[in-house]
Design a protein around this motif. Structure first.
Motif, short mmCIF file in Angstrom:
data_model
loop_
_atom_site.label_atom_id
_atom_site.label_comp_id
_atom_site.label_asym_id
_atom_site.label_seq_id
_atom_site.Cartn_x
_atom_site.Cartn_y
_atom_site.Cartn_z
N ASP A 289 -4.45 7.01 3.47
CA ASP A 289 -5.50 7.85 2.90
C ASP A 289 -4.81 9.01 2.18
O ASP A 289 -4.09 9.78 2.81
CB ASP A 289 -6.37 8.36 4.05
CG ASP A 289 -7.66 8.97 3.55
OD1 ASP A 289 -7.97 8.83 2.35
OD2 ASP A 289 -8.35 9.59 4.37
N GLU B 176 0.86 -1.19 0.00
CA GLU B 176 0.00 0.00 0.00
C GLU B 176 0.90 1.24 0.00
O GLU B 176 1.64 1.48 0.96
CB GLU B 176 -0.89 -0.02 1.25
CG GLU B 176 -1.69 -1.32 1.44
CD GLU B 176 -2.73 -1.57 0.34
OE1 GLU B 176 -3.19 -0.60 -0.29
OE2 GLU B 176 -3.08 -2.76 0.11
N ASP C 194 -5.10 -4.46 5.90
CA ASP C 194 -6.43 -4.02 6.33
C ASP C 194 -6.62 -2.53 6.05
O ASP C 194 -7.74 -2.08 5.86
CB ASP C 194 -6.61 -4.30 7.82
CG ASP C 194 -6.79 -5.79 8.08
OD1 ASP C 194 -7.60 -6.42 7.37
OD2 ASP C 194 -6.11 -6.33 8.98
N TRP C 195 -5.52 -1.77 6.07
CA TRP C 195 -5.61 -0.33 5.89
C TRP C 195 -4.63 0.14 4.82
O TRP C 195 -3.60 -0.48 4.61
CB TRP C 195 -5.26 0.39 7.20
CG TRP C 195 -6.12 -0.04 8.33
CD1 TRP C 195 -7.41 0.33 8.58
CD2 TRP C 195 -5.76 -0.94 9.39
NE1 TRP C 195 -7.88 -0.29 9.72
CE2 TRP C 195 -6.89 -1.06 10.24
CE3 TRP C 195 -4.60 -1.65 9.71
CZ2 TRP C 195 -6.89 -1.88 11.38
CZ3 TRP C 195 -4.60 -2.45 10.85
CH2 TRP C 195 -5.73 -2.56 11.67
N ARG C 196 -4.97 1.20 4.14
CA ARG C 196 -4.05 1.86 3.22
C ARG C 196 -3.91 3.31 3.67
O ARG C 196 -4.73 3.80 4.47
CB ARG C 196 -4.55 1.78 1.78
CG ARG C 196 -5.81 2.56 1.54
CD ARG C 196 -6.25 2.54 0.07
NE ARG C 196 -7.48 3.30 -0.13
CZ ARG C 196 -8.71 2.82 0.05
NH1 ARG C 196 -8.88 1.57 0.44
NH2 ARG C 196 -9.76 3.59 -0.14
N LEU D 30 -4.77 6.60 7.97
CA LEU D 30 -5.11 5.32 7.32
C LEU D 30 -6.60 5.24 7.07
O LEU D 30 -7.41 5.83 7.79
CB LEU D 30 -4.67 4.16 8.21
CG LEU D 30 -3.19 4.08 8.56
CD1 LEU D 30 -2.92 2.87 9.45
CD2 LEU D 30 -2.33 4.02 7.31
N THR D 31 -6.95 4.48 6.05
CA THR D 31 -8.36 4.23 5.76
C THR D 31 -8.51 2.75 5.44
O THR D 31 -7.55 2.09 5.06
CB THR D 31 -8.83 5.15 4.60
OG1 THR D 31 -10.23 5.02 4.47
CG2 THR D 31 -8.17 4.80 3.28
N GLU D 32 -9.71 2.20 5.65
CA GLU D 32 -9.89 0.76 5.52
C GLU D 32 -9.89 0.31 4.06
O GLU D 32 -10.46 0.98 3.21
CB GLU D 32 -11.21 0.36 6.19
CG GLU D 32 -11.23 -1.09 6.59
CD GLU D 32 -12.39 -1.38 7.53
OE1 GLU D 32 -12.63 -0.60 8.48
OE2 GLU D 32 -13.04 -2.40 7.30
N ASN D 33 -9.27 -0.82 3.80
CA ASN D 33 -9.28 -1.42 2.47
C ASN D 33 -10.54 -2.26 2.27
O ASN D 33 -11.14 -2.72 3.24
CB ASN D 33 -8.05 -2.33 2.30
CG ASN D 33 -6.90 -1.62 1.63
OD1 ASN D 33 -7.10 -0.72 0.81
ND2 ASN D 33 -5.69 -2.00 1.99
#
Ligand code: PMT
Length: 221
Positions: free
Chosen positions: A102, A20, A98-100, A121-124
């Protein structure tokens, strides 16, 4: 004559980590080597399945007899899996982030003497949960993995229900197990009717036994 009970069946297998991006040169990743997922793709192909392997970056050769789609991010993995449908079987062995980040930067972040950057971070998207969603086009058999570091059976059983997959393969990834990156794995196969705990085996042997269980499932249909 070769034992090809899965001839005519299509399978999608996910493997490896995702990367990511933080900026054009940096990324967030994890310790998955792809060994378990690639072995499953190869084992299903050996039993005659038409396998699409969707893999994050690994150092492994392409498994023989599989169509390999190389991706980097979770969003790319989801798109590649969607493009590989329809399928009879999906096995999600990838360690998807789980997160990338943002709003990853399209320029290299500079160390300009100021404060270090903070990463939001934001959820994938969840590929396993998406493939498991009921409806037309859902693979008949969706198998997830659960990577846990304690209370393996309880967490994995809850994960099977939450994600909506048919089977879940639970493995302990605590430090010292070598499950991430190593050659062996100790797994529990959790199905609607109970749990089978398998002895520690080479990942290739876990894959062969899982592929046989898949073949038996379809033979019973
Ligand atoms: O690659 P190796 O070095 O051989 O290691 C093998 C492995 C430990 C990576 C593998 O055996 C394994 O456990 N894979 C799943 C790793 C994982 O991320 O587990 P999880 O418990 O966080 O996720 C549960 C399931 O949801 C998994 O099937 C995962 O592929 C899937 N998932 C998770 C998040 C997400 N955004 N999309 C997903 O599809």
């Amino acid at each position: 004559e070769a034992h090809r009970p899965l001839a005519g069946r299509r399978a999608i297998v996910t493997s490896g980590p995702t990367h990511e991006p933080i900026d054009p040169v940096r990324y967030i990743a994890n310790r998955s080597s792809g060994k378990q997922g690639h072995a499953i793709a190869a084992a299903l192909a050996t039993l005659g399945a038409d396998v699409t392997l969707v893999s994050g970056p690994t150092r492994l050769p392409d498994p023989p007899g599989c169509t390999v789609v190389a991706i980097e991010t979770a969003r790319e993995m989801l798109a590649a899996c969607a493009a590989a449908l329809p399928a009879d079987i999906a096995v999600c062995a990838a360690a998807v982030a789980d997160w990338r980040v943002d709003g990853a930067s399209d320029r290299k972040l500079k160390k300009d003497g100021g404060r270090p950057p903070s990463l939001a971070l934001t959820e994938n998207p969840d590929i396993l949960a998406t493939l498991s969603r009921p409806g037309e086009g859902r693979p008949a058999l969706v198998v997830g993995f659960a990577a846990e570091t304690g209370d393996v059976l309880a967490y994995a059983t809850a994960k099977r229900a939450r994600k909506g997959c048919d089977w879940i393969v639970a493995n302990d990834v605590s430090p010292g197990t070598g499950t991430f990156g190593g050659s062996d794995n100790t797994v529990h196969l959790i199905r609607a009717d109970g749990v089978e705990s398998w002895p520690t085996m080479a990942k290739d042997a876990v894959a062969a036994r899982l592929a046989e269980a898949v073949a038996e499932h379809f033979a019973g249909k």
